[in-house]
Write a protein that holds these residues in place. Structure first.
Motif, PDB file in Angstrom:
ATOM      1  N   ILE A   1     -17.938 107.835  35.748  1.00  0.00           N
ATOM      2  CA  ILE A   1     -17.170 107.936  34.507  1.00  0.00           C
ATOM      3  C   ILE A   1     -15.968 106.999  34.550  1.00  0.00           C
ATOM      4  O   ILE A   1     -15.549 106.462  33.508  1.00  0.00           O
ATOM      5  CB  ILE A   1     -16.735 109.393  34.242  1.00  0.00           C
ATOM      6  CG1 ILE A   1     -16.288 109.562  32.790  1.00  0.00           C
ATOM      7  CG2 ILE A   1     -15.621 109.824  35.178  1.00  0.00           C
ATOM      8  CD1 ILE A   1     -17.374 109.400  31.787  1.00  0.00           C
TER       9      ILE A   1
ATOM     10  N   VAL B   1     -15.425 104.335  31.615  1.00  0.00           N
ATOM     11  CA  VAL B   1     -14.218 104.359  30.781  1.00  0.00           C
ATOM     12  C   VAL B   1     -13.430 103.064  30.912  1.00  0.00           C
ATOM     13  O   VAL B   1     -13.006 102.475  29.911  1.00  0.00           O
ATOM     14  CB  VAL B   1     -13.346 105.573  31.153  1.00  0.00           C
ATOM     15  CG1 VAL B   1     -11.986 105.491  30.474  1.00  0.00           C
ATOM     16  CG2 VAL B   1     -14.040 106.866  30.756  1.00  0.00           C
TER      17      VAL B   1
ATOM     18  N   ILE C   1     -13.926 101.316  27.120  1.00  0.00           N
ATOM     19  CA  ILE C   1     -12.880 101.313  26.087  1.00  0.00           C
ATOM     20  C   ILE C   1     -12.459  99.889  25.721  1.00  0.00           C
ATOM     21  O   ILE C   1     -12.407  99.543  24.531  1.00  0.00           O
ATOM     22  CB  ILE C   1     -11.683 102.169  26.541  1.00  0.00           C
ATOM     23  CG1 ILE C   1     -12.075 103.648  26.548  1.00  0.00           C
ATOM     24  CG2 ILE C   1     -10.476 101.941  25.621  1.00  0.00           C
ATOM     25  CD1 ILE C   1     -10.971 104.579  26.983  1.00  0.00           C
TER      26      ILE C   1
ATOM     27  N   VAL D   1     -19.557 105.301  25.539  1.00  0.00           N
ATOM     28  CA  VAL D   1     -18.114 105.190  25.297  1.00  0.00           C
ATOM     29  C   VAL D   1     -17.813 103.968  24.431  1.00  0.00           C
ATOM     30  O   VAL D   1     -16.980 104.021  23.518  1.00  0.00           O
ATOM     31  CB  VAL D   1     -17.344 105.120  26.632  1.00  0.00           C
ATOM     32  CG1 VAL D   1     -15.876 104.782  26.402  1.00  0.00           C
ATOM     33  CG2 VAL D   1     -17.474 106.439  27.386  1.00  0.00           C
ATOM     34  N   THR D   2     -18.496 102.855  24.689  1.00  0.00           N
ATOM     35  CA  THR D   2     -18.277 101.637  23.907  1.00  0.00           C
ATOM     36  C   THR D   2     -18.616 101.855  22.442  1.00  0.00           C
ATOM     37  O   THR D   2     -17.836 101.513  21.541  1.00  0.00           O
ATOM     38  CB  THR D   2     -19.117 100.486  24.477  1.00  0.00           C
ATOM     39  OG1 THR D   2     -18.698 100.207  25.818  1.00  0.00           O
ATOM     40  CG2 THR D   2     -18.954  99.232  23.637  1.00  0.00           C
TER      41      THR D   2
ATOM     42  N   THR E   1     -16.134 104.366  20.805  1.00  0.00           N
ATOM     43  CA  THR E   1     -14.805 103.771  20.657  1.00  0.00           C
ATOM     44  C   THR E   1     -14.797 102.794  19.490  1.00  0.00           C
ATOM     45  O   THR E   1     -13.855 102.780  18.678  1.00  0.00           O
ATOM     46  CB  THR E   1     -14.394 103.056  21.953  1.00  0.00           C
ATOM     47  OG1 THR E   1     -14.368 103.992  23.032  1.00  0.00           O
ATOM     48  CG2 THR E   1     -13.023 102.407  21.811  1.00  0.00           C
TER      49      THR E   1
ATOM     50  N   ILE F   1     -11.869 109.973  21.240  1.00  0.00           N
ATOM     51  CA  ILE F   1     -12.374 109.222  22.390  1.00  0.00           C
ATOM     52  C   ILE F   1     -12.355 110.091  23.643  1.00  0.00           C
ATOM     53  O   ILE F   1     -13.304 110.088  24.439  1.00  0.00           O
ATOM     54  CB  ILE F   1     -11.549 107.937  22.600  1.00  0.00           C
ATOM     55  CG1 ILE F   1     -11.799 106.956  21.454  1.00  0.00           C
ATOM     56  CG2 ILE F   1     -11.906 107.275  23.934  1.00  0.00           C
ATOM     57  CD1 ILE F   1     -10.912 105.727  21.495  1.00  0.00           C
ATOM     58  N   LEU F   2     -11.278 110.859  23.824  1.00  0.00           N
ATOM     59  CA  LEU F   2     -11.213 111.759  24.974  1.00  0.00           C
ATOM     60  C   LEU F   2     -12.304 112.821  24.910  1.00  0.00           C
ATOM     61  O   LEU F   2     -12.854 113.226  25.944  1.00  0.00           O
ATOM     62  CB  LEU F   2      -9.835 112.427  25.039  1.00  0.00           C
ATOM     63  CG  LEU F   2      -8.686 111.535  25.514  1.00  0.00           C
ATOM     64  CD1 LEU F   2      -7.359 112.289  25.412  1.00  0.00           C
ATOM     65  CD2 LEU F   2      -8.913 111.069  26.942  1.00  0.00           C
TER      66      LEU F   2
ATOM     67  N   ILE G   1     -15.424 111.157  26.111  1.00  0.00           N
ATOM     68  CA  ILE G   1     -15.376 110.985  27.564  1.00  0.00           C
ATOM     69  C   ILE G   1     -15.654 112.305  28.268  1.00  0.00           C
ATOM     70  O   ILE G   1     -16.389 112.356  29.262  1.00  0.00           O
ATOM     71  CB  ILE G   1     -14.002 110.417  27.973  1.00  0.00           C
ATOM     72  CG1 ILE G   1     -13.843 108.987  27.451  1.00  0.00           C
ATOM     73  CG2 ILE G   1     -13.836 110.443  29.494  1.00  0.00           C
ATOM     74  CD1 ILE G   1     -12.448 108.421  27.627  1.00  0.00           C
TER      75      ILE G   1
ATOM     76  N   THR H   1     -19.340 113.120  28.051  1.00  0.00           N
ATOM     77  CA  THR H   1     -20.094 112.220  28.926  1.00  0.00           C
ATOM     78  C   THR H   1     -19.919 112.631  30.385  1.00  0.00           C
ATOM     79  O   THR H   1     -20.885 112.626  31.169  1.00  0.00           O
ATOM     80  CB  THR H   1     -19.616 110.774  28.731  1.00  0.00           C
ATOM     81  OG1 THR H   1     -19.686 110.432  27.343  1.00  0.00           O
ATOM     82  CG2 THR H   1     -20.486 109.808  29.518  1.00  0.00           C
ATOM     83  N   TYR H   2     -18.708 112.996  30.752  1.00  0.00           N
ATOM     84  CA  TYR H   2     -18.447 113.436  32.127  1.00  0.00           C
ATOM     85  C   TYR H   2     -19.220 114.717  32.436  1.00  0.00           C
ATOM     86  O   TYR H   2     -19.781 114.877  33.525  1.00  0.00           O
ATOM     87  CB  TYR H   2     -16.942 113.665  32.292  1.00  0.00           C
ATOM     88  CG  TYR H   2     -16.486 113.873  33.713  1.00  0.00           C
ATOM     89  CD1 TYR H   2     -17.103 113.232  34.780  1.00  0.00           C
ATOM     90  CD2 TYR H   2     -15.411 114.706  34.002  1.00  0.00           C
ATOM     91  CE1 TYR H   2     -16.671 113.417  36.084  1.00  0.00           C
ATOM     92  CE2 TYR H   2     -14.964 114.897  35.299  1.00  0.00           C
ATOM     93  CZ  TYR H   2     -15.600 114.252  36.336  1.00  0.00           C
ATOM     94  OH  TYR H   2     -15.181 114.436  37.625  1.00  0.00           O
TER      95      TYR H   2
END
Length: 312
Positions: A102, A106, A110, A214-215, A218, A257-258, A261, A264-265
């Motif tokens: 992760i 990240v 990002i 994430v990309t 974001t 975004i958090l 993340i 995903t984590y």
């Protein structure tokens, strides 16, 4: 606060119910796993009753919930150890792998998402989106096999499957069971380098999966922010697009975004089953896989419950 507590209780009850029902629909007989295929009917019936399978389903569920709440997960039919001990032994490997993955996703995802938003609809955006979609879409087991063939078998840049070579395995005390940290605490720099060489390839491949998601998210959040009225005011004040993105839009999109993340984590922490299988990584995913193939239903249910708790 009371509503949140009630909602959490409902989610926990639903999780326990789903986990319990999974144990009832799995095509495996836990009694046969204990007594064997050739056991006499009398022994089968006795074990069947000892395991409580003769009780009504509602009563079995109540007993299951009671055991889970008390932390009585039973013993693994494969290892013979208490399942809680097995989880504590296997989960740190998954935690270490997922945390490094992760971090890669990240730290690269990002900035790549900001780049896509800044050049939306142009060549850099298209290239970054194709790369991120490829990382998120290509099956992880195929990436793992190709990675081992190229970087381990042919080039020799990384170590092979497992967490540590046999030569170092018994020289490192298990303090945290996080191999990178334990080797540092022991001052075993060669062992640390060996552990890093083992983890770098699977962590990078998992990081590519995280990076792709994430990309894309974001980029989407930032493009939505750039359509808001406050960005027009900032442009009229003379701020550059880069400053608007990094100083204002990214800060306002930090919450969503958090959340991405975190999800995903959690996905990585649930045990990257295919990655851990390909790389013989002794983590939660491999534990679930081995237990499932061995029809070790108590271990499968406990690990599944842990996965659900991680997402909650």
């Amino acid at each position: 606060g009371t509503q949140q507590l009630t909602s959490a209780q409902v989610r926990a009850t639903n999780l326990l119910l789903v986990t319990f029902l999974l144990g009832r629909v799995l095509p495996a007989d836990p009694v046969l796993r204990v007594v064997g295929d050739r056991a006499p009917q009398e022994l089968y019936d006795r074990v069947y009753r000892e395991m409580g399978l003769h009780r009504p389903v509602a009563q079995q569920f109540a007993l299951f919930v009671g055991d889970m709440v008390r932390g009585n997960f039973g013993k693994s039919l494969v290892t013979g150890n208490p399942i809680a001990e097995d989880i504590l032994r296997y989960f740190p490997a998954t935690f270490e792998l997922a945390t490094l993955a992760i971090a890669i996703g990240v730290l690269a995802g990002i900035p790549l998402g900001v780049l896509c938003a800044q050049h939306a609809g142009r060549l850099p955006d298209h290239l970054a989106r194709v790369a991120s979609r490829a990382g998120h879409s290509v099956p992880i087991f195929s990436l793992g096999i190709v990675g081992l063939l190229v970087f381990y078998a042919n080039l020799g840049w990384v170590a092979g499957p497992g967490r540590l070579d046999v030569a170092y395995r018994y020289s490192v005390p298990e303090v945290t069971r996080l191999m990178l940290l334990d080797t540092l605490l022991a001052g075993e720099w060669e062992a640390f380098g060996n552990a890093l060489s083992h983890i770098v390839l699977p962590a990078t491949l998992l990081g590519l999966v995280a990076l792709g998601y994430v990309t894309r998210m974001t980029r989407s959040f930032l493009l939505w922010q750039l359509r808001q009225d406050y960005t027009t005011v900032l442009r009229l004040k003379g701020l550059s697009e880069s400053a608007i993105l990094w100083r204002h839009a990214l800060r306002n999109a930090a919450g969503p975004i958090l959340a991405v993340i975190a999800l995903t984590y959690a996905y990585l922490l649930e045990g990257a089953v295919l990655t851990e299988t390909v790389f013989a990584w002794p983590g939660l995913g491999m534990y679930i896989t081995d237990s499932l193939f061995a029809a070790d239903i108590p271990a499968v249910l406990t690990a599944t419950l842990l996965v659900g708790l991680i997402f909650m």
